[in-house]
Structure formats: structure tokens, C-alpha cells
Design a protein around this motif. Sequence first.
Motif, PDB file in Angstrom:
ATOM      1  N   ASP A 172     -12.780  -4.138  -0.819  1.00 51.65           N
ATOM      2  CA  ASP A 172     -12.800  -5.069   0.305  1.00 51.65           C
ATOM      3  C   ASP A 172     -11.384  -5.624   0.491  1.00 51.65           C
ATOM      4  OD1 ASP A 172     -13.042  -7.183   2.062  1.00 51.65           O
ATOM      5  OD2 ASP A 172     -14.857  -8.005   1.135  1.00 51.65           O
ATOM      6  N   PRO A 173     -10.712  -5.293   1.587  1.00 49.94           N
ATOM      7  CA  PRO A 173      -9.323  -5.737   1.755  1.00 49.94           C
ATOM      8  C   PRO A 173      -9.157  -7.233   1.999  1.00 49.94           C
ATOM      9  CG  PRO A 173     -10.022  -4.370   3.613  1.00 49.94           C
ATOM     10  CD  PRO A 173     -11.146  -4.370   2.641  1.00 49.94           C
TER      11      PRO A 173
ATOM     12  N   ASN B 150     -10.808   2.775   9.156  1.00 47.65           N
ATOM     13  CA  ASN B 150     -11.018   4.081   9.776  1.00 47.65           C
ATOM     14  C   ASN B 150     -11.827   4.961   8.829  1.00 47.65           C
ATOM     15  OD1 ASN B 150      -9.170   5.206   7.885  1.00 47.65           O
ATOM     16  ND2 ASN B 150      -7.453   4.803   9.262  1.00 47.65           N
ATOM     17  N   ASP B 151     -11.933   6.233   9.102  1.00 41.64           N
ATOM     18  CA  ASP B 151     -12.763   7.115   8.285  1.00 41.64           C
ATOM     19  C   ASP B 151     -12.264   7.269   6.859  1.00 41.64           C
ATOM     20  OD1 ASP B 151     -14.449   7.547  10.399  1.00 41.64           O
ATOM     21  OD2 ASP B 151     -13.597   9.472  10.984  1.00 41.64           O
ATOM     22  N   THR B 152     -10.997   6.991   6.616  1.00 45.56           N
ATOM     23  CA  THR B 152     -10.457   7.161   5.266  1.00 45.56           C
ATOM     24  C   THR B 152     -10.566   5.896   4.425  1.00 45.56           C
ATOM     25  OG1 THR B 152      -8.198   6.551   5.920  1.00 45.56           O
ATOM     26  CG2 THR B 152      -8.815   8.879   6.114  1.00 45.56           C
ATOM     27  N   GLY B 153     -10.929   4.756   5.032  1.00 50.85           N
ATOM     28  CA  GLY B 153     -11.084   3.518   4.269  1.00 50.85           C
ATOM     29  C   GLY B 153     -10.625   2.304   5.041  1.00 50.85           C
ATOM     30  N   LYS B 154     -10.406   1.204   4.304  1.00 51.42           N
ATOM     31  CA  LYS B 154      -9.922  -0.036   4.891  1.00 51.42           C
ATOM     32  C   LYS B 154      -8.546  -0.343   4.317  1.00 51.42           C
ATOM     33  CE  LYS B 154     -14.440  -2.209   5.644  1.00 51.42           C
ATOM     34  NZ  LYS B 154     -15.296  -3.364   5.310  1.00 51.42           N
ATOM     35  N   TYR B 155      -7.656  -0.836   5.176  1.00 51.25           N
ATOM     36  CA  TYR B 155      -6.282  -1.112   4.780  1.00 51.25           C
ATOM     37  C   TYR B 155      -5.904  -2.527   5.216  1.00 51.25           C
ATOM     38  CZ  TYR B 155      -6.222   3.994   4.634  1.00 51.25           C
ATOM     39  OH  TYR B 155      -6.517   5.303   4.374  1.00 51.25           O
ATOM     40  N   LYS B 156      -5.282  -3.273   4.297  1.00 51.26           N
ATOM     41  CA  LYS B 156      -4.752  -4.591   4.651  1.00 51.26           C
ATOM     42  C   LYS B 156      -3.254  -4.427   4.883  1.00 51.26           C
ATOM     43  CE  LYS B 156      -4.949  -8.028   1.664  1.00 51.26           C
ATOM     44  NZ  LYS B 156      -5.596  -9.064   0.870  1.00 51.26           N
ATOM     45  N   VAL B 157      -2.833  -4.573   6.134  1.00 50.47           N
ATOM     46  CA  VAL B 157      -1.455  -4.269   6.515  1.00 50.47           C
ATOM     47  C   VAL B 157      -0.732  -5.561   6.897  1.00 50.47           C
ATOM     48  CG1 VAL B 157       0.004  -2.933   8.071  1.00 50.47           C
ATOM     49  CG2 VAL B 157      -2.244  -2.039   7.410  1.00 50.47           C
ATOM     50  N   PRO B 158       0.339  -5.923   6.200  1.00 48.77           N
ATOM     51  CA  PRO B 158       1.121  -7.094   6.605  1.00 48.77           C
ATOM     52  C   PRO B 158       1.668  -6.895   8.014  1.00 48.77           C
ATOM     53  CG  PRO B 158       1.760  -6.344   4.411  1.00 48.77           C
ATOM     54  CD  PRO B 158       0.871  -5.286   4.975  1.00 48.77           C
TER      55      PRO B 158
ATOM     56  N   PHE C  55      -1.074   2.986  14.269  1.00 45.74           N
ATOM     57  CA  PHE C  55      -0.186   1.941  13.784  1.00 45.74           C
ATOM     58  C   PHE C  55       0.972   2.592  13.034  1.00 45.74           C
ATOM     59  CE2 PHE C  55      -3.679  -0.653  14.849  1.00 45.74           C
ATOM     60  CZ  PHE C  55      -3.290  -1.987  14.809  1.00 45.74           C
ATOM     61  N   HIS C  56       2.179   2.332  13.509  1.00 45.03           N
ATOM     62  CA  HIS C  56       3.366   2.843  12.831  1.00 45.03           C
ATOM     63  C   HIS C  56       3.903   1.722  11.941  1.00 45.03           C
ATOM     64  CE1 HIS C  56       3.840   6.536  15.347  1.00 45.03           C
ATOM     65  NE2 HIS C  56       3.148   5.793  16.209  1.00 45.03           N
ATOM     66  N   THR C  57       3.737   1.863  10.627  1.00 45.74           N
ATOM     67  CA  THR C  57       4.146   0.817   9.691  1.00 45.74           C
ATOM     68  C   THR C  57       5.298   1.302   8.829  1.00 45.74           C
ATOM     69  OG1 THR C  57       2.816   1.333   7.717  1.00 45.74           O
ATOM     70  CG2 THR C  57       1.674   0.281   9.576  1.00 45.74           C
ATOM     71  N   GLU C  58       5.853   0.400   8.067  1.00 41.92           N
ATOM     72  CA  GLU C  58       6.956   0.752   7.169  1.00 41.92           C
ATOM     73  C   GLU C  58       6.522   1.750   6.107  1.00 41.92           C
ATOM     74  OE1 GLU C  58      10.577  -1.016   7.201  1.00 41.92           O
ATOM     75  OE2 GLU C  58       9.572  -0.119   8.911  1.00 41.92           O
ATOM     76  N   GLN C  59       5.236   1.757   5.745  1.00 41.04           N
ATOM     77  CA  GLN C  59       4.756   2.617   4.675  1.00 41.04           C
ATOM     78  C   GLN C  59       4.187   3.943   5.188  1.00 41.04           C
ATOM     79  OE1 GLN C  59       3.894  -0.812   4.793  1.00 41.04           O
ATOM     80  NE2 GLN C  59       5.670  -1.097   3.475  1.00 41.04           N
ATOM     81  N   GLU C  60       3.404   3.884   6.261  1.00 40.82           N
ATOM     82  CA  GLU C  60       2.707   5.079   6.747  1.00 40.82           C
ATOM     83  C   GLU C  60       2.195   4.828   8.152  1.00 40.82           C
ATOM     84  OE1 GLU C  60      -0.985   5.715   4.546  1.00 40.82           O
ATOM     85  OE2 GLU C  60      -0.973   3.605   3.966  1.00 40.82           O
ATOM     86  N   ASN C  61       1.640   5.881   8.767  1.00 47.01           N
ATOM     87  CA  ASN C  61       0.973   5.748  10.058  1.00 47.01           C
ATOM     88  C   ASN C  61      -0.530   5.701   9.829  1.00 47.01           C
ATOM     89  OD1 ASN C  61       3.488   5.937  11.282  1.00 47.01           O
ATOM     90  ND2 ASN C  61       3.320   8.131  11.631  1.00 47.01           N
ATOM     91  N   ILE C  62      -1.208   4.748  10.481  1.00 47.22           N
ATOM     92  CA  ILE C  62      -2.628   4.521  10.226  1.00 47.22           C
ATOM     93  C   ILE C  62      -3.402   4.546  11.546  1.00 47.22           C
ATOM     94  CG2 ILE C  62      -4.343   2.956   9.231  1.00 47.22           C
ATOM     95  CD1 ILE C  62      -2.071   1.697   7.596  1.00 47.22           C
ATOM     96  N   ILE C  63      -4.452   5.341  11.588  1.00 47.82           N
ATOM     97  CA  ILE C  63      -5.329   5.402  12.757  1.00 47.82           C
ATOM     98  C   ILE C  63      -6.235   4.173  12.784  1.00 47.82           C
ATOM     99  CG2 ILE C  63      -7.334   6.608  13.731  1.00 47.82           C
ATOM    100  CD1 ILE C  63      -4.941   8.090  14.403  1.00 47.82           C
TER     101      ILE C  63
END
Length: 247
Positions: free
Chosen positions: A59-60, A146-154, A170-178
Amino acid sequence: MMDDRGKAGEPVLHIAICDDEKAFVQHLTDLLNQYSKETGLGIKVTPYYDGMELIEKYDPTVDLIFLDIRMKLVNGLHAAERIRRMDERVGIIFLTTLTQYGLEGYKYQATNYIIKPLQYVRLKSELDKFVERNRKEDNPSLVIANDTGKYKVPLKSIRYIETFNRNLMFHTEQENIICYKSMKEMERALCDNDFVRCHTSYIVNLFYVKGIKKLDIELISGETIPISQPKRKEFMERLTDYWGDML
């Protein structure tokens, strides 16, 4: 499990405990209840009894994880490595009877480690430090599912958002997230946090804007994204205000 608010409306601290000894989970929960009563801080506790359960059901909204290193199926170090991919900000305190594991835990940005058997005075000291540090930090986040899980993104790590195959990217410093939400939903969620809708298909974080050339926005990352003509005036006003505040 405690109420979701503390005294005087203080926000809840969401703590996860991951340990395959149920008696220890209950013991730690009792100590957290004691800390909550003494401090007036609302605490919500979510138990997990194996590292794989923590990974699969993560749970993020969790703020802090007490994570046992030695568990039968998936150990705490492997679980921490997986959790860090989903949540770079959550606090992790490793629980162990083996002091040599402590330093290894710092590879996963551990907050600290506690040697079992757990004493309340040590727990209180760690929680006091964690709560104080959290109060000083201003780092709002967004939960993306999304289908791969939940992400808490600053929010500060998001450079821009664009439409992508009827979804959002979402284009983030770490990765791109759908993300499966709409642009309008994201605009409402982010408009008060230095994000601006610069185009029908783009929202940009003003922090990353390096300059403007006609209908192109240059980002400090070297990327270029468009501004639409109808949104250019409002965008320039927001950018001017933002740069003025930053000077």
C-alpha cells in the motif's frame, strides 16, 4: 489498529509491520499503540507476515515499514529492494537479531535498524526521530496505479505528463509510468503544485522549464514539449509568476 486521526486532528502515521512471527507483530503493534496514546499521534498499523505478501499487497500510503530481515519465504533485504522500486520515499527500519545485517540494509536507504528483542525506549527514540524528520520535509507525492502495481511518486520528480494510447504517461526522474486517469483529473490534482496544462496533451512541471522558444518548451533535461497557441498566454503568466517567486 488505531483511528485514522490523532488528537487535535493530527494526520495519521501509516505503519506497516512485516514479520513472520505473529506474536512479535502483536507485540510491536501494542508498543505502537502505547506510543500513540503517549504522543497523541494517530497511528494506523497494517501487518504483513512475509516479504512476498508485503510486495504483492503493498500500500503506497504507508509512511514507515518495520521489516524483519530473516523470514522464511522472502527475506527483508529482498523485499526492501522490490519496495524501493515502487516507493523511493517510504521509511524502512530493519528488525534483526544479527547486528552484521545492519549495514547491508543501508543499500536500500534504510532509516535505521533495531536489534531484537525490541525495547520500547528504542522504538520511541526511532519514532520520535522519524516523525520530526517528516514534519520538516515538504515532499508531497502522488499515488499512481496501473496493471504492474501502485507507485508513490514525489511530485518534484515528475518532469511532465503526456497522453499515451488513451492513457497518460508520467515522465519522472526515475522511470516512465503509465496512468489510467484523464488529463482533466490530473490537471485538477496538480494545478496548485506548480504544474501547468500547456497543451491538450501535456502537463509540465514548471521546475523543469529551462526556456521558451515560440511554441516549444525546453526542459533542463534537454527534452522539448509543445505549448498550444490558446494556452500560451496563461502558461507564460504562470511561468513568469513562478520564476518571479524563485528569484
